[in-house]
Design an enzyme around this catalytic site. Structure first.
Site, mmCIF file in Angstrom:
data_model
loop_
_atom_site.group_PDB
_atom_site.id
_atom_site.type_symbol
_atom_site.label_atom_id
_atom_site.label_comp_id
_atom_site.label_asym_id
_atom_site.label_seq_id
_atom_site.Cartn_x
_atom_site.Cartn_y
_atom_site.Cartn_z
ATOM 1 N N CYS A 122 -55.627 -15.792 5.572
ATOM 2 C CA CYS A 122 -54.180 -15.736 5.334
ATOM 3 C C CYS A 122 -53.614 -14.321 5.391
ATOM 4 O O CYS A 122 -52.412 -14.137 5.566
ATOM 5 C CB CYS A 122 -53.841 -16.382 3.990
ATOM 6 S SG CYS A 122 -54.400 -18.090 3.842
ATOM 7 N N HIS A 255 -46.938 -13.979 1.428
ATOM 8 C CA HIS A 255 -47.658 -15.110 2.002
ATOM 9 C C HIS A 255 -47.162 -16.391 1.339
ATOM 10 O O HIS A 255 -47.084 -16.479 0.109
ATOM 11 C CB HIS A 255 -49.157 -14.930 1.774
ATOM 12 C CG HIS A 255 -49.980 -16.118 2.118
ATOM 13 N ND1 HIS A 255 -49.770 -16.872 3.265
ATOM 14 C CD2 HIS A 255 -51.022 -16.701 1.480
ATOM 15 C CE1 HIS A 255 -50.641 -17.854 3.299
ATOM 16 N NE2 HIS A 255 -51.420 -17.781 2.231
ATOM 17 N N ASN A 285 -48.570 -24.016 3.407
ATOM 18 C CA ASN A 285 -49.324 -22.788 3.637
ATOM 19 C C ASN A 285 -49.834 -22.816 5.071
ATOM 20 O O ASN A 285 -50.741 -23.588 5.401
ATOM 21 C CB ASN A 285 -50.487 -22.705 2.639
ATOM 22 C CG ASN A 285 -51.317 -21.442 2.790
ATOM 23 O OD1 ASN A 285 -51.189 -20.713 3.760
ATOM 24 N ND2 ASN A 285 -52.181 -21.194 1.818
#
Length: 328
Positions: A122, A255, A285
């Site tokens: 990520c 994020h 996500n």
């Protein structure tokens, strides 16, 4: 002459299939697993996500995002002399050829530009921008296309409701160019391999078969605890490098993993929630794609404007984390 790197174009792409919490509830119920919209939203802030179509690869999503970024940048694709793709779901299981090389081919770039992938889960896009910034400042490259692209729906275990409800597919891209004016003000990357096991795919390719599990595993509480700590720390690191305080941030783009982590970060930096770009509710996500997806959305709806200072930061498996401070 001092060289800097500057963001001149952004783009994003989401697969057409939108999956709401209700849709996912029905899919999980067929597997005998119960969940609810309230359970998902209260723990993550996620209401929907997008899934790639069968046969749609990370490079396909990346190319669509890249085309939009290149168009905004206003330069020919062949003027790009480096392509960096951040992805944990590359086109090939063996990770080669790189997804960046596949993107280069699909974009019709025949200028022998360099191309490579970055794997920091990520944090991948933040890592990739940091690398691009350094290479532009060194004079090695002039125009760099940086992409985060993921098809996480392919690595989800739909019998594990603690992880499968959280992730989605998508891609985001940026074009950075050499400039005499500061654009990227500061970057910082970190990793701590002692925490490698809390977010991983604990399988490997062996003699043509997967040894271990090919599904994503996450220790949610451990990731949460570490994320809220390191995101605040790395934000202050890049601010200190740039000689700025949190008050100088116009937009925070963290994020897009969990709304509780995101709100905690904003609070610790003393930033009002109105200054934080949020897409996790509709995208889920999307790993390395989450920061550039959110950035492009805020660019195109007019929130991010010329002269604004933007903080991008992310955490990911590895355990990795990093931040980029940019002036538009």
């Amino acid at each position: 002459m001092t060289l800097y790197s500057k963001i001149i174009g952004t783009g994003s792409y989401l697969p057409s299939r939108r999956v709401t919490n209700g849709d996912l509830m029905a899919q999980l119920a067929a597997n005998g697993i119960e969940t609810s919209d309230e359970w998902i939203v209260s723990r993550s802030g996620i209401s929907a996500r997008h899934y790639a179509a069968p046969g749609q690869l990370s490079s396909d999503l990346a190319v669509e995002a890249a085309k939009k970024a290149i168009e905004m940048a206003g330069i020919p694709a062949d003027d790009i002399d480096l392509v960096i793709v951040a992805s944990s779901t590359p086109d090939y299981h063996g990770s080669f050829p790189s997804t960046a090389c596949i993107v280069q081919r699909k974009l019709g770039m025949h200028n022998n530009s360099a191309a490579f992938d970055v794997q920091a889960v990520c944090s991948g896009f933040v890592y990739a921008v940091s690398v691009a910034d350094s290479l532009i400042k060194s004079g090695a490259h002039k125009n760099v296309l940086v992409i985060g692209a993921e098809v996480f729906s392919r690595i989800l275990n739909f019998e594990d409701r603690t992880t499968c409800v959280l992730f989605g597919d998508g891609a985001g891209a940026m074009v950075l160019t050499a400039s005499e004016e500061p654009g990227i003000l500061a970057t910082k990357m970190h990793a701590d391999g002692r925490h490698a096991d809390i977010l991983s795919i604990p399988g490997s390719l062996n003699a043509g078969a997967i040894s271990g599990s090919a599904f994503l595993y996450m220790d949610g509480p451990a990731v949460f605890k570490l994320a809220v700590t390191v995101l605040e720390q790395v934000a202050h690191e890049v601010l200190d490098k740039a000689g700025m305080s949190p008050a100088g941030i116009d937009w925070l783009i963290p994020h897009q993993a969990n709304i509780r982590i995101m709100k905690s970060t904003a609070k610790k930096l003393g930033l009002p929630l109105e200054k934080m770009v949020v897409t996790v509710d509709q995208h889920g996500n999307t790993s390395a794609a989450s920061v550039p997806l959110a950035f492009d959305q805020a660019m195109r709806d007019g929130r991010i404007m010329a002269g604004d200072t933007v903080m991008m930061e992310a955490v990911g498996g590895g355990f990795t984390w990093g931040a980029v401070l940019a002036r538009m």
